[in-house]
Design a protein around this motif. Structure first.
Motif, short mmCIF file in Angstrom:
data_model
loop_
_atom_site.label_atom_id
_atom_site.label_comp_id
_atom_site.label_asym_id
_atom_site.label_seq_id
_atom_site.Cartn_x
_atom_site.Cartn_y
_atom_site.Cartn_z
N ILE A 1 -24.31 24.73 62.73
CA ILE A 1 -25.52 25.46 63.25
C ILE A 1 -26.47 24.37 63.28
N VAL B 1 -25.56 23.39 58.36
CA VAL B 1 -26.86 23.77 59.17
C VAL B 1 -27.44 22.18 59.29
N THR C 1 -27.38 35.78 62.33
CA THR C 1 -27.72 36.20 63.98
C THR C 1 -26.87 37.32 64.09
N GLU D 1 -31.68 28.68 67.05
CA GLU D 1 -30.48 28.44 66.49
C GLU D 1 -29.42 28.45 67.35
N SER E 1 -38.73 29.55 66.59
CA SER E 1 -37.55 28.84 65.90
C SER E 1 -36.41 29.10 66.65
N GLU F 1 -33.88 28.24 56.25
CA GLU F 1 -33.33 27.38 57.42
C GLU F 1 -31.83 27.05 57.20
N LYS G 1 -32.10 38.48 64.50
CA LYS G 1 -31.61 38.01 63.20
C LYS G 1 -32.42 38.81 62.05
N GLN H 1 -30.56 20.42 60.59
CA GLN H 1 -32.16 20.84 60.89
C GLN H 1 -32.79 19.69 61.59
N THR I 1 -24.87 27.77 67.65
CA THR I 1 -23.60 27.55 66.99
C THR I 1 -22.76 26.60 67.65
N ARG J 1 -30.93 24.19 63.73
CA ARG J 1 -32.06 25.08 63.95
C ARG J 1 -33.04 23.96 63.97
#
Length: 965
Positions: A22, A91, A334, A59, A57, A238, A346, A93, A61, A24
């Motif tokens: 992921i 994740v 999500t 996101e 924000s 996050e 979300k 960031q 995948t 983000r």
């Protein structure tokens, strides 16, 4: 070349089909730090992408691989982020991405992914672009410093001091002028008489930012002056949070000590509440309890006495070490299409449970009461009463926090719930010396055993909604926050034998008869708040109109019940031991002591009151850029505050309805106030600002202060009196304090979070409230809150945060920070206070018409040297804090002023991460390295200072281990 890289990335995702991670990030406008809603995030040369939501924000995948992203939004420069590595099940960031307007003549900005991972940068951007003067600390900084709780993190902020290891004050001003909110909502803390919330119960992994507003804007509550601290809890973590932690603390002066004082309590003390062991016996609240002089039978009297817990003496045991544990879990999900962007719903959730048990043992506690001589040539202070001895404390704190957040398109709903449970067991043993030559004193020696238990519970829920209405520029935010607080002191016991030349006995006019007290408080707070903002364009620049309202309702019920032991006949104590006082042979009708209980509670009870507040507020403010580089926010807030009180004084409760006072839900405060605010920010450059602000704020008395309550501290024998009691020099009319504030600041923001700032501020106080020693009460030690005359202060703040790489490359990971606050405060005394001081003026002394403001420190110094290296997982820091000599209680006349003395706090923190993913963390902390004492002293002209309160907290070592997944 770019197409080839993209082709390779896409080919790699096919090979690694089924292995995903992921990505983000957060997108904001660089010019004003606003979140960008609907910005496009695309993988370069592909159709894969998403858009930002209501929080700015996004996101995605993606299959495992390395990618290049483009962030675009109409009217802003395109941002290209290269070398974004996506790992399986992890994740990635990208942190805060700041969009620059096209007018800056930049076609495209290209950065690498590592350059964007700076949440501290996001906070600095917010500080730089904010219309108000903000200071704060981010979650990234928590990680670097290894701070485990919000209070540890907050003390690194400019101008902040921490009192009692729990409460945060700003710019050296006391609790009356500070305020703490949670997610922008005003909730009470475990101590309902404080404005500040207990901060040591919030683990830092639940918090996104701690922000402190140094000046007022119209959308904030008006009842703060020094600073408003807001804790922002995480809504959508996050990355997944799952952490467990445990720690042990050891103080050589306190722990593993066989002399630790305690007493037997209930089976649930370890959970922070009494199981009923200390409950008031049945029939004790009757208008007439069984006594030998009430006509009750011998069996009724003895049965009633035996219904009370017979334990009056302290016992000694081995004190354990401190220990704590916590567990936190959170993530975001999500729902539906994982790359649905703006329209993809979300769900975020976060939960935490913490437990802390602390043991404290003080073997050199001193409480002193001192007086001046009226002879102008006698400078020394004389003691009235001195208590010295030892105290054992066990403090249990259980904290539970949970939050759910849901967002879709332009809507977000958030629900948080918090419960705190605190229980404190205290046992003390004191030698008491009273000087019969002092004014109002009888002269005696006594030994006292004191047993106390205090339990506090707080339950809060907050429901919050945020709604962005399409492209209209309208945003609506609403919050509902009910809170229930309870406080109980069940069965406080004091047993003091008085020693005379003839015998040892209980004497009412000396050490006093054995006494028991029950105190109960419950309070309901309900808050509703609505904010509406509208973005628009003024002279080609972004502007924002904001307006809204709130209503706060509070209701408190408080009661004190008092019982003391009487003797039907004489006394004979050949073995003066508090543990034997309630032995069967001493209870009525057995002679010679014949103990029975007497109620000290009249009907109606003078120490019972009910109060309520309704505070309705409306505000409007506008933020615009009228000329280039100058941002202006002007607003006004209206608050209609009505406080009512039901209670009566001792005279009325005793039957004197003519001279006594009785209030039945009567208004004791009723005011409609307007609070203007003007904030100006002039940008000297992109990194440098000049700020100016003017505002008017208010400080109001608490329920306890605006009451007839008389609250005794059984250990010190000091009494707090509500302001409604009248005296020859006090009419019982306590009013609010209205404050005018001026603030100036220059600030410079450099790369890597380096900051330089200099501030000046001025405050004018109309009718400030301070705690005053009551001059008429000379036989007892009594205090009362009063308006003391007009006041003012002028102060400076200096802040520097600098890495030491400029000295040598070997110091690249070292950072030095310091902030200094200097304040000159002044109270122009009333004629009453000035004349009282002149009466006791000493030879060579010149009494002025002004003095230092109570509660205002003349200086606050914070300094820290820290090291942080993410490559080896090692962080450590040495941090120093001190607050200057501060007036605590206003004396005058016979009684000298009392001052808090500087407490030099030097603390070491070492944080080491282990393992390939650095998920295991070992913390070592050393607190109060200098082994300084906490002291308050009486001070008088040319006299040696004498102790009002003295406690040595000692040096504490703590070792903690946590694991995060």
């Amino acid at each position: 070349m770019r197409q080839f890289i993209t082709f390779c990335c896409l080919l790699g995702t096919i090979v690694l089909s089924g292995q995903t991670g992921i990505v983000r990030g957060l997108v904001i406008e660089d010019a004003n730090a606003y979140e960008v809603i609907g910005a496009n995030i695309l993988i370069t040369d592909s159709s894969i992408g998403t858009s930002t939501d209501i929080d700015g924000s996004f996101e995605l995948t993606l299959e495992v691989g390395t990618y290049e992203f483009q962030v675009t939004y109409i009217g802003f420069t395109t941002i290209t982020i290269q070398e974004v590595v996506v790992k399986e099940g992890e994740v990635t960031q990208l942190g805060t991405i700041r969009l620059l307007e096209n007018s800056q003549k930049l076609e495209e900005v290209v950065v690498t992914a590592t350059a964007m991972r700076h949440s501290e940068t996001a906070l600095l951007t917010l500080r730089k672009k904010s219309i108000s003067m903000l200071d704060g600390i981010s979650s990234e900084k928590f990680e670097l410093t290894g701070d485990g709780t919000a209070v540890e993190a907050a003390k690194r902020v400019t101008g902040v001091t921490v009192e009692g290891g729990k409460y945060v004050y700003v710019r050296g001003l006391g609790d009356r002028y500070a305020k703490t909110t949670l997610n922008g909502a005003d909730i009470p803390g475990l101590d309902p008489d404080r404005n500040t919330l207990q901060m040591d119960i919030f683990p830092t992994n639940l918090i996104s930012n701690i922000l402190i507003s140094k000046n007022f804007t119209a959308d904030l509550p008006a009842d703060f002056t020094g600073g408003l601290l807001n804790l922002e809890t995480k809504e959508f973590p996050e990355e997944k949070i799952f952490s467990v932690s445990a720690s042990l603390g050891y103080n050589p002066a306190m722990h593993l000590n066989n002399d630790f004082l305690t007493y037997n309590g209930g089976k649930t003390d370890f959970l922070g509440f009494d199981d009923g062991t200390r409950s008031l016996p049945e029939g004790a609240i009757s208008e007439q309890i069984p006594t030998p002089i009430s006509g009750a039978s011998k069996e009724e009297v003895s049965t009633f006495v035996n219904s009370f817990d017979s334990q009056l003496g302290v016992s000694r045991t081995l004190s354990p070490v401190n220990y704590s544990a916590g567990i936190s879990y959170g993530d975001q999900i999500t729902l539906g299409n994982k790359n649905g962007g703006f329209n993809s719903p979300k769900l975020g959730y976060i939960f935490s449970l913490s437990y802390k048990s602390e043991y404290k043992y003080y073997n050199d506690v001193i409480y002193g009461e001192y007086q001046r001589y009226i002879d102008p040539d006698l400078f020394d202070l004389r003691y009235a009463t001195i208590q010295d001895g030892e105290i054992g404390e066990q403090n249990v704190l259980v904290g539970m926090f949970g939050g759910l957040a849901y967002k879709q398109a332009g809507n977000k709903i958030k629900l948080t719930a918090l419960h705190l449970q605190n229980g404190e067991t205290r046992a003390g043993r004191f030698d008491i010396r009273n000087d019969g030559e002092a004014v109002g004193q009888s002269g005696y020696f006594a030994e006292s055993d004191n047993l106390e238990y205090n339990q506090r519970g707080l339950t809060n829920a907050m429901l919050q909604g945020t709604h962005v209405l399409g492209n209209t520029g309208l945003e609506i935010d609403w919050r509902l926050a009910p809170t229930l607080s309870t406080l109980q002191d069940p069965d406080i016991r004091k047993t003091a034998f008085t020693y005379t030349a003839v015998d040892t006995s209980f004497i009412a006019g000396a050490g006093g008869n054995p006494a028991r007290i029950w105190r109960n408080l419950d309070e309901v707070n309900a808050i509703g708040k609505l904010d509406i903002s509208k973005k628009y364009t003024f002279r080609g620049e972004d502007a924002r109109l904001k307006f809204g309202g709130s209503h706060v309702y509070k209701n408190r019920n408080y009661e004190i019940l008092f019982f003391d032991i009487q003797f039907f006949g004489g006394q004979d104590w050949t073995n003066p031991d508090p543990a034997t006082v309630l032995n069967p042979e001493n209870i009525y009708p057995n002679s010679p002591n014949s103990i029975y209980y007497q109620s000290g509670n009249n009907t109606p009870n003078p120490n019972s009151y009910s109060s309520n507040v309704n505070n309705t507020a409306f505000y409007i403010s506008n933020e615009a850029t009228p000329i280039e580089n100058l941002k202006v926010n002007i607003g006004v807030r209206m608050e209609n505050y009505v406080q009512r009180h039901t209670g009566r004084d001792q005279r009325y409760a005793s039957g004197d309805v003519v001279n006594g006072r009785n209030l039945e839900n009567e208004k004791v405060l009723d005011a409609l106030d307007f609070f203007p605010a003007a904030n100006l920010v002039y940008s000297l450059s992109d990194q440098q600002n000049l700020r100016f602000s003017y505002s008017r704020t208010i400080a109001r008395p608490s329920f306890k202060e605006l009451s007839f309550a008389q609250i005794l501290d059984p250990i010190t024998n000091r009494i707090f009196n509500g302001s409604l009691f009248t005296y020859a020099d006090w009419d019982g009319q306590l009013s609010e304090t209205r404050i005018d504030n001026l603030d100036f600041r220059w600030e410079l923001f450099l790369e890597n979070g380096q900051i330089y700032s200099a501030s000046a501020f001025y405050k004018n106080f109309d009718n400030p409230i301070e705690l005053v020693r009551i001059p008429e009460q000379q036989t007892s030690t009594e205090f009362q809150p009063r308006n003391v005359g007009d006041g003012s202060l002028f102060g400076f703040e200096l802040e520097m945060r600098r890495d030491l790489g400029f000295v040598s490359s070997a110091l690249n990971h070292f950072n030095f920070s310091t902030n200094v606050t200097l304040v000159d405060s002044r109270i122009d005394m009333t004629d009453t206070e000035y004349d009282a001081r002149k009466t006791y003026e000493k030879t060579g002394e010149t009494i002025k018409r002004y003095r230092q403001m109570a509660g205002q420190a003349p200086y606050v110094i914070n300094a820290g040297l820290s090291y942080g290296n993410p490559d080896n997982g090692l962080d450590f820091g040495l941090f120093y804090n001190v607050k200057g000599r501060t007036m605590e209680i206003v004396g005058a006349g016979l009684f000298p002023d009392i001052y808090f003395q500087p407490f030099h706090s030097l603390n070491l923190s070492i944080n080491k991460k282990f393992g390939p993913s650095q998920k295991t963390v070992l913390d070592l902390k050393v607190s109060n390295i200098l082994n300084d004492k906490r002291e308050s002293l009486y001070e008088s002209f040319s006299a040696d200072s004498q102790v009002f309160t003295s406690i040595n907290p000692g040096i504490t070592f703590s070792l903690g281990l946590s694991y995060k997944i």
